[in-house]
Scaffold this motif. Sequence first.
Motif, PDB file in Angstrom:
ATOM      1  N   ASN A 189     -10.172  -6.211  -0.179  1.00 47.91           N
ATOM      2  CA  ASN A 189      -9.790  -5.721   1.023  1.00 47.91           C
ATOM      3  C   ASN A 189     -10.868  -4.765   1.529  1.00 47.91           C
ATOM      4  O   ASN A 189     -10.764  -4.091   2.434  1.00 47.91           O
ATOM      5  CB  ASN A 189      -8.581  -4.979   0.679  1.00 47.91           C
ATOM      6  N   ALA A 190     -12.269  -5.078   1.082  1.00 48.44           N
ATOM      7  CA  ALA A 190     -13.157  -4.095   1.265  1.00 48.44           C
ATOM      8  C   ALA A 190     -13.476  -3.887   2.752  1.00 48.44           C
ATOM      9  O   ALA A 190     -13.752  -2.649   3.176  1.00 48.44           O
ATOM     10  CB  ALA A 190     -14.456  -4.228   0.339  1.00 48.44           C
ATOM     11  N   TYR A 191     -13.608  -5.008   3.318  1.00 52.82           N
ATOM     12  CA  TYR A 191     -14.065  -5.158   4.841  1.00 52.82           C
ATOM     13  C   TYR A 191     -12.945  -4.355   5.569  1.00 52.82           C
ATOM     14  O   TYR A 191     -13.248  -3.574   6.376  1.00 52.82           O
ATOM     15  CB  TYR A 191     -13.918  -6.563   5.410  1.00 52.82           C
ATOM     16  N   PHE A 192     -11.739  -4.515   5.216  1.00 53.28           N
ATOM     17  CA  PHE A 192     -10.713  -3.818   6.269  1.00 53.28           C
ATOM     18  C   PHE A 192     -10.519  -2.387   5.787  1.00 53.28           C
ATOM     19  O   PHE A 192     -10.446  -1.502   6.373  1.00 53.28           O
ATOM     20  CB  PHE A 192      -9.203  -4.289   5.988  1.00 53.28           C
ATOM     21  N   ALA A 193     -10.796  -1.939   4.706  1.00 53.85           N
ATOM     22  CA  ALA A 193     -11.026  -0.685   4.050  1.00 53.85           C
ATOM     23  C   ALA A 193     -12.258   0.144   4.887  1.00 53.85           C
ATOM     24  O   ALA A 193     -12.103   1.241   5.316  1.00 53.85           O
ATOM     25  CB  ALA A 193     -11.362  -0.487   2.445  1.00 53.85           C
ATOM     26  N   MET A 194     -13.239  -0.736   4.980  1.00 55.00           N
ATOM     27  CA  MET A 194     -14.617  -0.094   5.606  1.00 55.00           C
ATOM     28  C   MET A 194     -14.260   0.277   7.267  1.00 55.00           C
ATOM     29  O   MET A 194     -14.795   1.333   7.365  1.00 55.00           O
ATOM     30  CB  MET A 194     -15.782  -1.097   5.137  1.00 55.00           C
ATOM     31  N   LEU A 195     -13.525  -0.636   7.728  1.00 56.92           N
ATOM     32  CA  LEU A 195     -13.268  -0.507   8.973  1.00 56.92           C
ATOM     33  C   LEU A 195     -12.485   0.985   9.532  1.00 56.92           C
ATOM     34  O   LEU A 195     -12.897   1.632  10.352  1.00 56.92           O
ATOM     35  CB  LEU A 195     -12.439  -1.514   9.776  1.00 56.92           C
ATOM     36  N   GLN A 196     -11.764   1.502   8.374  1.00 57.26           N
ATOM     37  CA  GLN A 196     -11.147   2.445   8.473  1.00 57.26           C
ATOM     38  C   GLN A 196     -11.877   3.766   8.019  1.00 57.26           C
ATOM     39  O   GLN A 196     -11.456   4.690   8.484  1.00 57.26           O
ATOM     40  CB  GLN A 196     -10.006   2.597   7.387  1.00 57.26           C
ATOM     41  N   LEU A 197     -12.981   3.682   7.803  1.00 52.23           N
ATOM     42  CA  LEU A 197     -14.160   4.863   7.647  1.00 52.23           C
ATOM     43  C   LEU A 197     -14.301   5.492   9.081  1.00 52.23           C
ATOM     44  O   LEU A 197     -14.631   6.479   9.292  1.00 52.23           O
ATOM     45  CB  LEU A 197     -15.400   4.426   6.931  1.00 52.23           C
ATOM     46  N   LYS A 198     -14.209   4.633  10.160  1.00 51.53           N
ATOM     47  CA  LYS A 198     -14.387   5.036  11.517  1.00 51.53           C
ATOM     48  C   LYS A 198     -13.210   4.328  12.273  1.00 51.53           C
ATOM     49  O   LYS A 198     -13.700   3.124  12.936  1.00 51.53           O
ATOM     50  CB  LYS A 198     -15.778   4.213  11.851  1.00 51.53           C
ATOM     51  N   PRO A 199     -12.207   4.983  12.420  1.00 48.24           N
ATOM     52  CA  PRO A 199     -11.153   4.305  13.125  1.00 48.24           C
ATOM     53  C   PRO A 199     -11.270   3.788  14.362  1.00 48.24           C
ATOM     54  O   PRO A 199     -12.102   4.658  15.260  1.00 48.24           O
ATOM     55  CB  PRO A 199      -9.901   5.552  13.167  1.00 48.24           C
ATOM     56  N   GLY A 200     -10.952   2.495  14.791  1.00 50.44           N
ATOM     57  CA  GLY A 200     -11.166   1.969  16.349  1.00 50.44           C
ATOM     58  C   GLY A 200     -12.514   1.549  16.120  1.00 50.44           C
ATOM     59  O   GLY A 200     -13.005   0.814  17.265  1.00 50.44           O
ATOM     60  N   SER A 201     -13.223   1.326  15.120  1.00 46.22           N
ATOM     61  CA  SER A 201     -14.370   0.694  15.241  1.00 46.22           C
ATOM     62  C   SER A 201     -14.534  -0.708  14.898  1.00 46.22           C
ATOM     63  O   SER A 201     -13.438  -1.203  14.549  1.00 46.22           O
ATOM     64  CB  SER A 201     -15.649   1.302  14.082  1.00 46.22           C
ATOM     65  N   ARG A 202     -15.674  -1.475  15.069  1.00 43.61           N
ATOM     66  CA  ARG A 202     -16.045  -2.849  14.872  1.00 43.61           C
ATOM     67  C   ARG A 202     -17.046  -3.002  14.037  1.00 43.61           C
ATOM     68  O   ARG A 202     -17.885  -2.152  14.171  1.00 43.61           O
ATOM     69  CB  ARG A 202     -16.162  -3.740  16.167  1.00 43.61           C
ATOM     70  N   ALA A 203     -17.190  -4.064  13.246  1.00 45.93           N
ATOM     71  CA  ALA A 203     -18.438  -3.966  12.384  1.00 45.93           C
ATOM     72  C   ALA A 203     -19.304  -5.293  12.707  1.00 45.93           C
ATOM     73  O   ALA A 203     -18.713  -6.305  13.015  1.00 45.93           O
ATOM     74  CB  ALA A 203     -17.878  -4.417  10.802  1.00 45.93           C
ATOM     75  N   VAL A 204     -20.444  -4.969  12.732  1.00 46.67           N
ATOM     76  CA  VAL A 204     -21.436  -5.918  12.765  1.00 46.67           C
ATOM     77  C   VAL A 204     -22.113  -6.192  11.558  1.00 46.67           C
ATOM     78  O   VAL A 204     -22.559  -5.102  10.881  1.00 46.67           O
ATOM     79  CB  VAL A 204     -22.672  -5.609  13.730  1.00 46.67           C
ATOM     80  N   THR A 205     -21.761  -7.343  11.049  1.00 40.62           N
ATOM     81  CA  THR A 205     -22.265  -7.545   9.527  1.00 40.62           C
ATOM     82  C   THR A 205     -23.463  -8.480   9.237  1.00 40.62           C
ATOM     83  O   THR A 205     -23.580  -9.274   9.727  1.00 40.62           O
ATOM     84  CB  THR A 205     -21.019  -8.275   9.009  1.00 40.62           C
ATOM     85  N   THR A 206     -24.422  -7.889   8.557  1.00 46.87           N
ATOM     86  CA  THR A 206     -25.645  -8.626   8.026  1.00 46.87           C
ATOM     87  C   THR A 206     -25.229  -9.529   6.794  1.00 46.87           C
ATOM     88  O   THR A 206     -24.232  -9.203   6.072  1.00 46.87           O
ATOM     89  CB  THR A 206     -26.693  -7.912   7.808  1.00 46.87           C
ATOM     90  N   ASP A 207     -26.014 -10.552   6.625  1.00 54.16           N
ATOM     91  CA  ASP A 207     -25.650 -11.494   5.758  1.00 54.16           C
ATOM     92  C   ASP A 207     -26.876 -12.006   4.981  1.00 54.16           C
ATOM     93  O   ASP A 207     -26.986 -13.333   4.479  1.00 54.16           O
ATOM     94  CB  ASP A 207     -24.982 -12.797   6.470  1.00 54.16           C
ATOM     95  N   VAL A 208     -28.179 -11.371   4.734  1.00 49.87           N
ATOM     96  CA  VAL A 208     -29.325 -11.874   4.027  1.00 49.87           C
ATOM     97  C   VAL A 208     -29.134 -12.236   2.610  1.00 49.87           C
ATOM     98  O   VAL A 208     -28.193 -11.634   2.198  1.00 49.87           O
ATOM     99  CB  VAL A 208     -30.419 -10.923   4.503  1.00 49.87           C
TER     100      VAL A 208
END
Length: 328
Positions: A189-208
Amino acid sequence: PGADASIGGMSATRASGTNAVRYGTMRENVLGLTVVLADGRVIKTGTRARKSSAGYDLTRLFVGSEGTLGVIVEITVRLYPQPEAVSAAVCAFPSMGDAVRATIETIQMGVPVARVEFLDSLAVRAINRHSNLTFRESPMLFFEFHGTESSVKEQAETVQEIVAQNNGTDFEWATRPEDRSRLWNARHNAYFAMLQLKPGSRAVTTDVCVPISRLAECVIETEQDLNASTLPCPIVGHVGDGNFHVAMLLDPAKPEEFEEAERINHRIVQRALRMGGTCTGEHGVGLHKMGFMIEEHGEDAISVMRSIKHALDPKNLMNPGKIFSYDA
Ligand SMILES: Cc1cc2nc3c(=O)[nH]c(=O)nc-3n(C[C@H](O)[C@H](O)[C@H](O)COP(=O)(O)OP(=O)(O)OC[C@H]3O[C@@H](n4cnc5c(N)ncnc54)[C@H](O)[C@@H]3O)c2cc1C
């Protein structure tokens, strides 16, 4: 992978899950496909045999082609027995470098870990809040071991030693299924948990993804880079594979935050390519990473990919505009 991934989408993106470090990605686990081509022909690739030297490996061509060469309608996958014993462990580290070095030594020692996942301190804060946990807010590794009772114990003891030599602390073991799933649910659930660090935010995710021997260097340089950013940027990583994601949390109403995320992404990809890595370990190219393809593969390799596309899809019907431009 992502909670709602389909097996066709996973094959098309050459995806992988947290246990790829032991069991491989879709590249290793798809044995054969049925594919509908742009002209309506239906082909079968591969066989159920464990190996084959019969001609071009079309299965590998379609796995990872992101729907640009045909539609995958049937997939034969490799199956694995359930392991007799499974155990999980988590531990904390004073720095990201220590955590990553412990991972590298574990892999280089040949310990057949089933999963080894990294979270930085910000990601740990996020899962603590989201899943009501009390982990120390410092870089962490999550491990899982599969095998017989005795081999799982042996793997765990070796890893515990490596972790201690790399300043790891707060070792917590879990052998009961309910304790293991509590730990791994938090990770999933880490992805959804991380979004809650900044409510209303969206994540741009890198993948190297980089060679495992360069992983510590890559993660440490990236951490220094992120320290200068105004965006919250938690990091999670499938570190056993050399693959990590920075989730840059931005306010979708602020274009300047998007531009900042793009600049960071660009630097992270350049760093990974310089270290012999790739711009995408598992998410695929789509549209967003098209700009890195020539730098990663070279003009000639891209022109070979383009020739394959032209041969199989001369009218550019299948997912046009993805991975690379149809016209040079
Ligand atoms: C929270 C989160 C976590 C994630 N974690 C992971 C992870 O751990 N590992 C990982 O690899 N990815 C991960 N992803 C990315 C994503 O889940 C994977 O790329 C997944 O494999 C995509 O599958 P899908 O079914 O959603 O495909 P889609 O996104 O629908 O499609 C992906 C591409 O494949 C093509 N496609 C889909 N089906 C077919 C088909 N049958 N034939 C031909 N082409 C097809 C589509 O046209 C598209 O170009 C994550 C995403 C999120 C949001």
